[in-house]
Design an enzyme around this catalytic site. Structure first.
Site, PDB file in Angstrom:
ATOM      1  N   CYS A 115      45.279  53.767 -11.299  1.00  0.00           N
ATOM      2  CA  CYS A 115      44.928  53.406 -12.688  1.00  0.00           C
ATOM      3  C   CYS A 115      43.504  52.869 -12.812  1.00  0.00           C
ATOM      4  CB  CYS A 115      45.931  52.403 -13.242  1.00  0.00           C
ATOM      5  SG  CYS A 115      47.562  53.129 -13.411  1.00  0.00           S
ATOM      6  N   HIS A 255      42.713  48.933 -19.349  1.00  0.00           N
ATOM      7  CA  HIS A 255      43.733  49.906 -18.943  1.00  0.00           C
ATOM      8  C   HIS A 255      44.992  49.647 -19.774  1.00  0.00           C
ATOM      9  CE1 HIS A 255      46.390  52.367 -16.706  1.00  0.00           C
ATOM     10  NE2 HIS A 255      47.032  51.364 -16.132  1.00  0.00           N
ATOM     11  N   ASN A 285      50.943  54.933 -20.794  1.00  0.00           N
ATOM     12  CA  ASN A 285      50.047  54.744 -19.656  1.00  0.00           C
ATOM     13  C   ASN A 285      49.654  56.127 -19.103  1.00  0.00           C
ATOM     14  OD1 ASN A 285      48.842  54.179 -17.210  1.00  0.00           O
ATOM     15  ND2 ASN A 285      50.369  52.687 -16.557  1.00  0.00           N
TER      16      ASN A 285
HETATM   17  O1  UT7 Z   1      49.398  51.043 -14.600  1.00  0.00           O
HETATM   18  C1  UT7 Z   1      49.589  50.638 -13.279  1.00  0.00           C
HETATM   19  C2  UT7 Z   1      50.017  49.241 -13.172  1.00  0.00           C
HETATM   20  N1  UT7 Z   1      51.306  49.034 -13.753  1.00  0.00           N
HETATM   21  C3  UT7 Z   1      51.520  47.997 -14.525  1.00  0.00           C
HETATM   22  O2  UT7 Z   1      50.638  47.235 -14.798  1.00  0.00           O
HETATM   23  C4  UT7 Z   1      52.940  47.764 -15.012  1.00  0.00           C
HETATM   24  C5  UT7 Z   1      53.333  46.338 -14.790  1.00  0.00           C
HETATM   25  N2  UT7 Z   1      54.705  46.053 -15.122  1.00  0.00           N
HETATM   26  C6  UT7 Z   1      55.183  46.050 -16.389  1.00  0.00           C
HETATM   27  O3  UT7 Z   1      54.467  46.391 -17.305  1.00  0.00           O
HETATM   28  C7  UT7 Z   1      56.569  45.561 -16.652  1.00  0.00           C
HETATM   29  O4  UT7 Z   1      57.080  44.953 -15.486  1.00  0.00           O
HETATM   30  C8  UT7 Z   1      57.572  46.678 -17.093  1.00  0.00           C
HETATM   31  C9  UT7 Z   1      57.237  47.123 -18.484  1.00  0.00           C
HETATM   32  C10 UT7 Z   1      57.507  47.851 -16.135  1.00  0.00           C
HETATM   33  C11 UT7 Z   1      58.985  46.116 -17.112  1.00  0.00           C
HETATM   34  O5  UT7 Z   1      59.052  44.968 -17.947  1.00  0.00           O
HETATM   35  P1  UT7 Z   1      59.731  43.602 -17.424  1.00  0.00           P
HETATM   36  O6  UT7 Z   1      59.665  42.651 -18.534  1.00  0.00           O
HETATM   37  O7  UT7 Z   1      59.016  43.224 -16.143  1.00  0.00           O
HETATM   38  O8  UT7 Z   1      61.205  44.048 -17.172  1.00  0.00           O
HETATM   39  P2  UT7 Z   1      62.064  44.006 -15.816  1.00  0.00           P
HETATM   40  O9  UT7 Z   1      61.636  45.086 -14.900  1.00  0.00           O
HETATM   41  O10 UT7 Z   1      62.112  42.615 -15.288  1.00  0.00           O
HETATM   42  O11 UT7 Z   1      63.481  44.355 -16.393  1.00  0.00           O
HETATM   43  C12 UT7 Z   1      64.153  43.460 -17.304  1.00  0.00           C
HETATM   44  C13 UT7 Z   1      65.478  44.088 -17.676  1.00  0.00           C
HETATM   45  C14 UT7 Z   1      66.287  44.559 -16.470  1.00  0.00           C
HETATM   46  O12 UT7 Z   1      67.661  44.329 -16.750  1.00  0.00           O
HETATM   47  P3  UT7 Z   1      68.423  43.073 -16.105  1.00  0.00           P
HETATM   48  O13 UT7 Z   1      68.291  43.223 -14.625  1.00  0.00           O
HETATM   49  O14 UT7 Z   1      67.700  41.857 -16.647  1.00  0.00           O
HETATM   50  O15 UT7 Z   1      69.800  43.235 -16.626  1.00  0.00           O
HETATM   51  C15 UT7 Z   1      66.015  46.035 -16.427  1.00  0.00           C
HETATM   52  O16 UT7 Z   1      67.064  46.762 -15.823  1.00  0.00           O
HETATM   53  O17 UT7 Z   1      65.248  45.253 -18.471  1.00  0.00           O
HETATM   54  C16 UT7 Z   1      65.946  46.358 -17.907  1.00  0.00           C
HETATM   55  N3  UT7 Z   1      65.182  47.566 -18.171  1.00  0.00           N
HETATM   56  C17 UT7 Z   1      65.316  48.265 -19.317  1.00  0.00           C
HETATM   57  N4  UT7 Z   1      66.084  48.089 -20.386  1.00  0.00           N
HETATM   58  C18 UT7 Z   1      65.954  48.980 -21.402  1.00  0.00           C
HETATM   59  C19 UT7 Z   1      64.246  48.157 -17.388  1.00  0.00           C
HETATM   60  N5  UT7 Z   1      63.756  49.237 -18.003  1.00  0.00           N
HETATM   61  C20 UT7 Z   1      64.403  49.343 -19.190  1.00  0.00           C
HETATM   62  C21 UT7 Z   1      64.328  50.230 -20.264  1.00  0.00           C
HETATM   63  N6  UT7 Z   1      65.108  50.021 -21.349  1.00  0.00           N
HETATM   64  N7  UT7 Z   1      63.476  51.287 -20.255  1.00  0.00           N
END
Ligand code: UT7
Length: 328
Positions: A115, A255, A285
């Site tokens: 990225c 980004h 992204n």
């Molecule tokens: O571009 C390269 C660099 N990449 C980045 O900078 C991305 C960095 N990371 C992020 O932007 C975020 O971590 C994400 C957007 C990928 C995820 O957001 P988060 O707030 O960190 O969510 P999480 O992974 O902690 O997941 C929270 C909950 C989980 O459920 P439980 O375990 O709390 O029951 C996930 O299973 O959200 C669930 N979840 C979803 N729910 C609905 C994960 N993906 C989804 C989804 N829809 N698409």
């Protein structure tokens, strides 16, 4: 003797027509518009539905650049392509783009800064310009992310989109262009954001295909933690060493991985929201294409001499910030 700077003198872009909306995704995996908008900030992303490869998308972006600038491709002496979704491991996508555009003169190669690829690329080509060895350089950033996204994995399939851009970089004796760069890689996060198979560490096999190992894998929470800190730290560092305050900055060009990461960076810079380029809602992204796609969309609002802070964070980890003065 006046110093030679490297300056962006034009931008072309290509985005596929198909819009993959949150509603459509919510019919494919267990997700919903509310989760995606509040956690990430994406409404839709563009998807290249046909067999067009990253090179074809890059070619379209270069054609747009030629239309806009009148550039003669025979005069281009270097073409660098940033991508994580190249057509194939060999040959380079940059060489394929040259072939498809009937370009014979330019040196061409790919770089993979994930990225942060556009910033890596812009820093690299600006060194060629400053050294005086190249005069007209095209920096293509092309990503067909849909080719490495697993549309059964809700944690990644909502995040990425396809896009390509092409910027022209040339020498200038004016005080505009690339002013400073603070770019890094540490490999520390290499297990948290990767495509596991298809390289020498895990060559393609029946098992890798069945195990979905050719798709992008991300531990989002870990990546998020470092993205917020590293992107803001590098940005503040570049501002400090160039004696820039928020009032001196016309635009932050971040980004586009997550609206929350963008907001955190702007807050650390003490920059108001109306000075931040944000189009994540419409494209998601697009990896190395996010920053130049913002520049493309905001091009008409930019003024010569505007101070721009470009900031990125990505797989590896790779990250960094560039300070440029807009040139036209
Ligand atoms: O571009 C390269 C660099 N990449 C980045 O900078 C991305 C960095 N990371 C992020 O932007 C975020 O971590 C994400 C957007 C990928 C995820 O957001 P988060 O707030 O960190 O969510 P999480 O992974 O902690 O997941 C929270 C909950 C989980 O459920 P439980 O375990 O709390 O029951 C996930 O299973 O959200 C669930 N979840 C979803 N729910 C609905 C994960 N993906 C989804 C989804 N829809 N698409």
């Amino acid at each position: 003797m006046s110093q030679t700077n490297a300056v962006i003198t034009g931008i072309g872009a290509y985005t596929p027509e198909y819009r993959l909306t949150n509603d459509e995704l919510s019919r494919m995996v267990d997700t919903n518009d509310e989760w995606i908008m509040t956690r990430v900030g994406i409404k839709e992303r563009r998807i290249q539905k046909d067999e067009k490869a990253a090179s074809d998308m890059g070619v379209e972006a270069v054609r747009d650049l030629v239309r806009k600038t009148g550039l003669n491709l025979d005069e281009v002496d270097l073409l660098v392509c940033t991508t994580v979704t190249g057509d194939a491991p060999v040959p380079s996508t940059a060489a394929i783009i040259c072939g498809k555009l009937d370009m014979h003169k330019a040196l061409a190669f790919d770089i993979n800064g994930a990225c942060s690829g556009f910033l890596y690329g812009l820093d690299l080509v600006s060194q060629y310009i400053k050294a005086g060895s190249k005069k007209k350089i095209i920096l293509v950033s092309t990503e067909k992310m849909s080719s490495i996204v697993d549309y059964t994995d809700r944690t990644t399939c909502v995040l990425f989109g396809d896009a390509a851009t092409a910027v022209l970089v040339e020498p200038t004796s004016e005080n505009v262009g690339v002013m400073d760069a603070d770019l890094h890689a540490d490999g520390f996060g290499r297990e948290w954001l990767k495509v596991p198979a298809g390289g020498s560490a895990m060559p393609a096999s029946h098992e890798t295909v069945e195990g979905h190992k050719h798709f992008i894998y991300q531990e989002g929470k870990q990546v998020f933690r470092y993205a917020v800190t590293y992107m803001a730290d590098a940005t503040v560092e570049v501002m400090k060493r160039n004696n820039l305050t928020a009032a001196d900055v016309a635009w932050l060009v971040p980004h586009q991985a997550n609206l929350r990461i963008i907001s955190a960076t702007a807050e650390r810079m003490e920059l108001p929201a109306d000075k931040v380029m944000i189009n994540i809602e419409r494209y998601g992204n697009t990896t190395s294409a996010t920053i130049p796609l913002c520049l493309y969309e905001w091009e008409k609002q930019l003024k010569k001499g505007d101070n721009l802070i470009l900031a990125a964070f990505g797989a590896g980890f790779t990250w960094g910030t560039m300070y440029i003065k807009w040139g036209y």
